[in-house]
Design a protein around this motif. Sequence first.
Motif, PDB file in Angstrom:
ATOM      1  N   UNK A 102       0.833  -1.197   0.000  1.00 26.04           N
ATOM      2  CA  UNK A 102       0.000   0.000   0.000  1.00 26.04           C
ATOM      3  C   UNK A 102       0.870   1.249   0.000  1.00 26.04           C
ATOM      4  N   UNK A 103       0.323   2.315  -0.570  1.00 25.57           N
ATOM      5  CA  UNK A 103       1.004   3.606  -0.619  1.00 25.57           C
ATOM      6  C   UNK A 103       0.140   4.677   0.034  1.00 25.57           C
ATOM      7  N   UNK A 104       0.772   5.469   0.868  1.00 29.84           N
ATOM      8  CA  UNK A 104       0.132   6.655   1.452  1.00 29.84           C
ATOM      9  C   UNK A 104       0.679   7.867   0.700  1.00 29.84           C
ATOM     10  N   UNK A 105      -0.174   8.428  -0.156  1.00 26.81           N
ATOM     11  CA  UNK A 105       0.276   9.577  -0.950  1.00 26.81           C
ATOM     12  C   UNK A 105      -0.087  10.888  -0.287  1.00 26.81           C
ATOM     13  N   UNK A 106      -0.478  10.810   0.990  1.00 29.90           N
ATOM     14  CA  UNK A 106      -0.837  12.014   1.718  1.00 29.90           C
ATOM     15  C   UNK A 106      -2.297  12.026   2.150  1.00 29.90           C
TER      16      UNK A 106
END
Length: 116
Positions: A96-100
């Motif tokens: 998973x990616x947290x792009x903000x």
Amino acid sequence: QVQLVESGGGLVQAGGSLRLSCAASRSIFSADAMAWFRQAPGRQRELVAAITSGGSTNHADFVKGRFTISGDNAKNTVYLQMNSLKPEDTAIYYCAMDSGRGWNYWGQGTQVTVSS
């Protein structure tokens, strides 16, 4: 839109090792953080490990000393090295990616099965 593609899952005996990879379609350095989650049948998805854009890492207590998250910015890839695997580590592992805006991008998952 960001694509995350996991690989490296499989069947392994207890005590064995696997390395999961998560290839991103854009720079992981631009993300706030990347992480590995897992979900076993009948259980909620849980955070396994995370790494920030600055390289700080956090590992769940149940994998500390056995799993290690790392990132290669040049390859836009995040890894999860899993050692001393146990049958209870059997699950689908997701990148998973947290792009903000929280964990807003997810991969399709890769199955890890640990036999006793």
